[in-house]
Scaffold this active site. Structure first.
Site, PDB file in Angstrom:
ATOM      1  N   CYS A   1      90.284 -23.099  61.673  1.00 24.20           N
ATOM      2  CA  CYS A   1      88.624 -23.497  61.866  1.00 24.20           C
ATOM      3  C   CYS A   1      88.566 -24.754  61.617  1.00 24.20           C
ATOM      4  O   CYS A   1      89.264 -25.455  61.200  1.00 24.20           O
ATOM      5  CB  CYS A   1      88.160 -22.727  60.538  1.00 24.20           C
ATOM      6  SG  CYS A   1      88.280 -20.782  60.339  1.00 24.20           S
TER       7      CYS A   1
ATOM      8  N   GLU B   1      86.491 -26.365  59.768  1.00 24.14           N
ATOM      9  CA  GLU B   1      86.603 -26.997  58.347  1.00 24.14           C
ATOM     10  C   GLU B   1      87.857 -27.573  57.995  1.00 24.14           C
ATOM     11  O   GLU B   1      87.917 -28.430  57.212  1.00 24.14           O
ATOM     12  CB  GLU B   1      85.858 -25.843  57.374  1.00 24.14           C
ATOM     13  CG  GLU B   1      84.291 -25.486  57.854  1.00 24.14           C
ATOM     14  CD  GLU B   1      84.367 -24.197  58.727  1.00 24.14           C
ATOM     15  OE1 GLU B   1      85.093 -24.147  59.515  1.00 24.14           O
ATOM     16  OE2 GLU B   1      83.747 -23.210  57.935  1.00 24.14           O
TER      17      GLU B   1
ATOM     18  N   CYS C   1      83.941 -19.438  56.388  1.00 24.39           N
ATOM     19  CA  CYS C   1      84.890 -18.402  56.142  1.00 24.39           C
ATOM     20  C   CYS C   1      85.529 -18.479  54.850  1.00 24.39           C
ATOM     21  O   CYS C   1      85.587 -19.622  54.230  1.00 24.39           O
ATOM     22  CB  CYS C   1      86.111 -17.798  57.130  1.00 24.39           C
ATOM     23  SG  CYS C   1      87.542 -19.045  57.105  1.00 24.39           S
TER      24      CYS C   1
ATOM     25  N   CYS D   1      88.530 -20.978  54.355  1.00 25.05           N
ATOM     26  CA  CYS D   1      87.829 -22.219  54.379  1.00 25.05           C
ATOM     27  C   CYS D   1      87.231 -22.593  53.104  1.00 25.05           C
ATOM     28  O   CYS D   1      87.347 -23.750  52.529  1.00 25.05           O
ATOM     29  CB  CYS D   1      87.016 -22.789  55.451  1.00 25.05           C
ATOM     30  SG  CYS D   1      87.916 -22.609  57.162  1.00 25.05           S
TER      31      CYS D   1
ATOM     32  N   ILE E   1      90.418 -24.949  66.272  1.00 25.01           N
ATOM     33  CA  ILE E   1      91.389 -24.737  67.336  1.00 25.01           C
ATOM     34  C   ILE E   1      92.178 -23.503  67.568  1.00 25.01           C
ATOM     35  O   ILE E   1      92.696 -23.015  66.500  1.00 25.01           O
ATOM     36  CB  ILE E   1      92.531 -25.917  66.875  1.00 25.01           C
ATOM     37  CG1 ILE E   1      91.817 -27.191  66.707  1.00 25.01           C
ATOM     38  CG2 ILE E   1      93.623 -25.925  67.972  1.00 25.01           C
ATOM     39  CD1 ILE E   1      92.775 -28.484  66.126  1.00 25.01           C
ATOM     40  N   GLU E   2      91.943 -22.766  68.690  1.00 22.56           N
ATOM     41  CA  GLU E   2      92.553 -21.527  68.643  1.00 22.56           C
ATOM     42  C   GLU E   2      93.720 -21.381  69.315  1.00 22.56           C
ATOM     43  O   GLU E   2      94.312 -22.470  69.664  1.00 22.56           O
ATOM     44  CB  GLU E   2      91.509 -20.606  69.354  1.00 22.56           C
ATOM     45  CG  GLU E   2      90.018 -20.510  68.748  1.00 22.56           C
ATOM     46  CD  GLU E   2      89.191 -19.485  69.631  1.00 22.56           C
ATOM     47  OE1 GLU E   2      89.421 -19.174  70.755  1.00 22.56           O
ATOM     48  OE2 GLU E   2      88.116 -19.060  68.944  1.00 22.56           O
TER      49      GLU E   2
HETATM   50  N1  THU Z   1      85.618 -20.503  62.611  1.00 21.41           N
HETATM   51  C1  THU Z   1      85.431 -21.661  62.339  1.00 21.41           C
HETATM   52  O1  THU Z   1      85.855 -22.444  62.675  1.00 21.41           O
HETATM   53  N2  THU Z   1      85.014 -21.842  61.104  1.00 21.41           N
HETATM   54  C2  THU Z   1      84.612 -20.777  60.117  1.00 21.41           C
HETATM   55  O2  THU Z   1      84.614 -20.919  59.017  1.00 21.41           O
HETATM   56  C3  THU Z   1      84.686 -19.417  60.715  1.00 21.41           C
HETATM   57  C4  THU Z   1      85.284 -18.998  61.976  1.00 21.41           C
HETATM   58  C5  THU Z   1      86.201 -20.134  64.119  1.00 21.41           C
HETATM   59  C6  THU Z   1      87.348 -19.535  64.308  1.00 21.41           C
HETATM   60  C7  THU Z   1      87.564 -19.030  65.668  1.00 21.41           C
HETATM   61  O3  THU Z   1      87.971 -19.991  66.367  1.00 21.41           O
HETATM   62  C8  THU Z   1      85.942 -18.702  65.999  1.00 21.41           C
HETATM   63  O4  THU Z   1      85.512 -19.436  64.761  1.00 21.41           O
HETATM   64  C9  THU Z   1      85.465 -17.283  66.002  1.00 21.41           C
HETATM   65  O5  THU Z   1      86.156 -16.813  65.069  1.00 21.41           O
END
Ligand code: THU
Length: 147
Positions: free
Chosen positions: A64, A66, A102, A105, A54-55
Site C-alpha cells: 500500500c 502508506e 487499511c 497500514c 505498488i502492486e
Molecule cells: N491500497 C493502498 O495503497 N492503501 C490502503 O490503505 C488500501 C489499499 C491499495 C492496495 C491496492 O494496490 C489497491 O489499493 C486496491 O486495493
C-alpha cells in the site's frame, strides 16, 4: 518534496500535505486494480515524503501507498512523523471518496508514530478529513504490549 510547513498555519500545512498525497498518486504502480493511491508523510523535521501503492501479479505481494512512504522514510533513517495524508481513486480520475488506510497500514503507523499521529484522508485539496491514529486504531498493539 522538501518543504518546511511548520512555518505555516495549521490548515495550510494540512492542505499542503493533502496536495502532496493527491500528487503522489502519479507514483502508484497499479496495473491490476487501476486504483491509484498516494501518501504523503510529514516528518518531525518538516519534510514531506511521498509514496504510491505498488502492486504485483501475485496480488498478495502488493504494498500500500502508506507503507511505501513509511518504509521509504524508515529505510533512510527517519522515524519521527507528525502526520500522513492519503488520497486514492481510479487511475486517471479524481477521487470520488476518502481513502481510509487499511488495517495493516494502521498497524505500521502505530509502530512508528503511535496514537497521536494525524491521519488526513483527502478527496481534493479542499475536501479532507482529519483524525488521530488512536481513533482509527483504538487499543493499538505496540512494542510496549510485549512484556
Ligand atoms: N491500497 C493502498 O495503497 N492503501 C490502503 O490503505 C488500501 C489499499 C491499495 C492496495 C491496492 O494496490 C489497491 O489499493 C486496491 O486495493
Amino acid at each position: 518534496m522538501n518543504t518546511k510547513p511548520e512555518k505555516k498555519g495549521q490548515s495550510e500545512c494540512t492542505e499542503r500535505l493533502g496536495r502532496a498525497a493527491l500528487d503522489a498518486r502519479r507514483f502508484a504502480y497499479a496495473p491490476y486494480s487501476r486504483y491509484t493511491v498516494g501518501a504523503a508523510l510529514l516528518t518531525a523535521e518538516g519534510d514531506i515524503l511521498q509514496g504510491g501503492n505498488i502492486e504485483n501479479a501475485s496480488y498478495g505481494a502488493t504494498n500500500c501507498a502508506e507503507r511505501t512512504v513509511i518504509f521509504k522514510a524508515v529505510s533512510e533513517g527517519r522515524r519521527n512523523f507528525t502526520a500522513i495524508a492519503i488520497a486514492g481513486g481510479m487511475e486517471g480520475a479524481e477521487p470520488v471518496d476518502y481513502a481510509y488506510p487499511c488495517g495493516i497500514c494502521r498497524q505500521v503507523m502505530q509502530e512508528f508514530a503511535g496514537g497521536e499521529l494525524i491521519v488526513i484522508v483527502a478527496k481534493s485539496v479542499t475536501d479532507y478529513r482529519e483524525y488521530r491514529l488512536g481513533d482509527l486504531l483504538p487499543y493499538g498493539f505496540g512494542g510496549e504490549s510485549i512484556q
